[in-house]
Design a protein around this motif. Structure first.
Motif, short mmCIF file in Angstrom:
data_model
loop_
_atom_site.label_atom_id
_atom_site.label_comp_id
_atom_site.label_asym_id
_atom_site.label_seq_id
_atom_site.Cartn_x
_atom_site.Cartn_y
_atom_site.Cartn_z
N ASN A 36 0.79 -1.23 0.00
CA ASN A 36 0.00 0.00 0.00
C ASN A 36 0.83 1.28 0.00
O ASN A 36 0.28 2.35 0.26
N THR A 37 2.11 1.17 -0.31
CA THR A 37 2.94 2.36 -0.47
C THR A 37 3.70 2.28 -1.79
O THR A 37 3.91 1.19 -2.33
N LEU A 38 4.12 3.42 -2.28
CA LEU A 38 4.87 3.46 -3.53
C LEU A 38 6.22 2.74 -3.38
O LEU A 38 6.65 2.03 -4.29
N GLN A 39 6.87 2.93 -2.24
CA GLN A 39 8.13 2.23 -2.01
C GLN A 39 7.92 0.72 -2.05
O GLN A 39 8.71 -0.02 -2.67
N GLY A 40 6.87 0.24 -1.40
CA GLY A 40 6.58 -1.18 -1.40
C GLY A 40 6.20 -1.71 -2.77
O GLY A 40 6.61 -2.81 -3.16
N MET A 41 5.43 -0.92 -3.51
CA MET A 41 5.03 -1.34 -4.86
C MET A 41 6.24 -1.51 -5.76
O MET A 41 6.29 -2.43 -6.58
N ALA A 42 7.21 -0.61 -5.62
CA ALA A 42 8.43 -0.73 -6.43
C ALA A 42 9.14 -2.04 -6.12
O ALA A 42 9.63 -2.73 -7.03
N LEU A 43 9.17 -2.40 -4.85
CA LEU A 43 9.87 -3.61 -4.43
C LEU A 43 9.12 -4.87 -4.87
O LEU A 43 9.73 -5.83 -5.35
N LEU A 44 7.78 -4.87 -4.74
CA LEU A 44 6.99 -6.07 -5.06
C LEU A 44 6.90 -6.33 -6.56
O LEU A 44 6.79 -7.48 -6.98
N LYS A 45 6.86 -5.26 -7.36
CA LYS A 45 6.82 -5.40 -8.83
C LYS A 45 5.69 -6.33 -9.27
O LYS A 45 5.90 -7.36 -9.93
N LYS A 46 4.48 -5.97 -8.93
CA LYS A 46 3.30 -6.79 -9.21
C LYS A 46 3.18 -7.14 -10.68
O LYS A 46 2.78 -8.24 -11.05
N TYR A 47 3.52 -6.20 -11.55
CA TYR A 47 3.39 -6.42 -13.00
C TYR A 47 4.74 -6.70 -13.66
O TYR A 47 4.86 -6.62 -14.87
N TYR A 93 7.83 -5.22 -13.15
CA TYR A 93 8.88 -4.19 -13.14
C TYR A 93 8.43 -3.05 -12.24
O TYR A 93 7.22 -2.88 -11.98
N ALA A 94 9.39 -2.29 -11.72
CA ALA A 94 9.09 -1.30 -10.68
C ALA A 94 8.23 -0.16 -11.20
O ALA A 94 7.28 0.26 -10.54
N GLY A 95 8.54 0.36 -12.37
CA GLY A 95 7.84 1.53 -12.89
C GLY A 95 6.62 1.17 -13.71
O GLY A 95 6.45 1.67 -14.83
N ASP A 96 5.75 0.31 -13.17
CA ASP A 96 4.58 -0.12 -13.93
C ASP A 96 3.54 1.00 -14.02
O ASP A 96 3.70 2.08 -13.46
N PHE A 97 2.45 0.73 -14.72
CA PHE A 97 1.47 1.78 -15.02
C PHE A 97 0.78 2.30 -13.75
O PHE A 97 0.47 3.49 -13.65
N ASN A 102 14.76 -2.00 -5.22
CA ASN A 102 15.40 -2.85 -6.23
C ASN A 102 15.05 -2.33 -7.63
O ASN A 102 14.75 -3.09 -8.55
N TRP A 103 15.08 -1.02 -7.77
CA TRP A 103 14.66 -0.35 -9.00
C TRP A 103 15.92 0.14 -9.71
O TRP A 103 16.43 1.21 -9.44
#
Length: 310
Positions: free
Chosen positions: A69-80, A82-86, A263-264
């Protein structure tokens, strides 16, 4: 406390993170403490005082809810993948306000960094570029490569003079991004087409007045950069322009934070490196100029064909 007041050892890192978690929320007066902690962790990582397993513990200390639920966490998890996803890019554009005070504080800290500011600036850079071309031409054909959430397009179409026409083709390899972007820009569906394709496999007989790609080429190594850019030569019109965005090797104050805690990793390049790769792709030096957004974190390689106006 605006700065850490004691020497920090490896064994102080987790207690410091616990202190920040206990604090619950913070404002920009606390940012120097986090900045100093990031710099200290970075130095320890480079000197092998902290190993990768310990870095994983540091990155995940605040828990799964924080990561999701944070931008830092989203970058790390890379749901799609890669870090800079849509989703990441659109949340950088919109500010990503959270009802959770702790998450909100971290997202505000994230968005205060130079790199997210540069991402927002490149949206403005793109809009100004296209609007300038529309000022000189009644119709402009745009190829937008790795179009992401397309919020830049949504804003651009809202700002365009009514008498002008922008025909846009978006190439995007992530089908989730296309679904998101199509929903966001549905009011302009008559003028925006989306193709779900990997740019390495895409080809077309169409010619475009502007080929724009920001947020893709800095994921490429030099060989891939040259290969894809050389393909663009076949798609740009005789008086057209190609513009490629890339993070600046000489200036990105956010780089350590991005790499350590997200990890970006991106291929940062200098202005000279961008020009050299463009010439390797078959363009002449006289065709090349380098622009930058106001943070000087994102550079833009401009390649003008024929007598394309500056």
């Amino acid at each position: 406390m605006k700065h850490l007041t004691m020497p920090v050892t490896k064994h102080d890192i987790i207690p410091l993170l616990a202190m920040i978690k206990q604090k619950g929320s913070f404002d920009n007066e606390f940012y120097p403490v986090i900045d100093q902690l990031v710099a200290t962790v970075g130095e320890m990582k480079r000197e092998a005082i902290i190993n990768e397993n310990e870095m994983d513990e540091i990155r995940s200390f605040f828990g799964q809810d924080f990561l999701e639920n944070t931008l830092q966490g989203m970058a790390l998890l890379k749901k799609y993948g890669y870090a800079g996803d849509f989703i990441m890019i659109d949340k950088i554009y919109t500010g990503n306000p959270s009802a959770n005070p702790f998450f909100h504080s971290w997202d505000a800290y994230f968005n205060n960094h130079a790199a997210p500011k540069a991402v927002r600036n490149r949206k403005q850079y793109f809009k100004q570029l296209v609007l300038k071309k529309l000022a000189a031409n009644k119709t402009v054909k745009l190829l937008n490569v790795a179009s992401g959430p397309a919020r830049d397009l949504l804003e651009l179409y809202a700002e365009m003079p009514a008498a002008k026409k922008l025909e846009t083709l978006c190439i995007e390899m992530d089908s989730h991004a296309i679904a998101y972007a199509e929903n966001l820009t549905q009011a302009h569906a008559a003028d925006i087409r989306f193709i779900n394709k990997n740019i390495f496999k895409f080809d077309t007989d169409e010619k475009f007045d502007l080929i724009w790609s920001a947020g893709l080429f800095d994921y490429f190594d030099d060989k891939a950069f040259v290969y894809v850019l050389s393909k663009f030569r076949n798609w740009v019109s005789a008086q057209g322009e190609i513009v490629i965005g890339n993070f600046n090797e000489s200036h990105n104050p956010s780089r350590e934070y991005m790499e350590l805690f997200g990890n970006w990793y991106l291929h940062h390049r200098s202005a000279d490196e961008l020009k050299a790769l463009a010439m390797e792709a078959g363009f002449n030096e006289s065709q090349l100029t380098i622009g930058a957004e106001v943070e000087n974190v994102n550079l833009f390689l401009h390649i003008r064909i024929g007598n394309a106006p500056k």
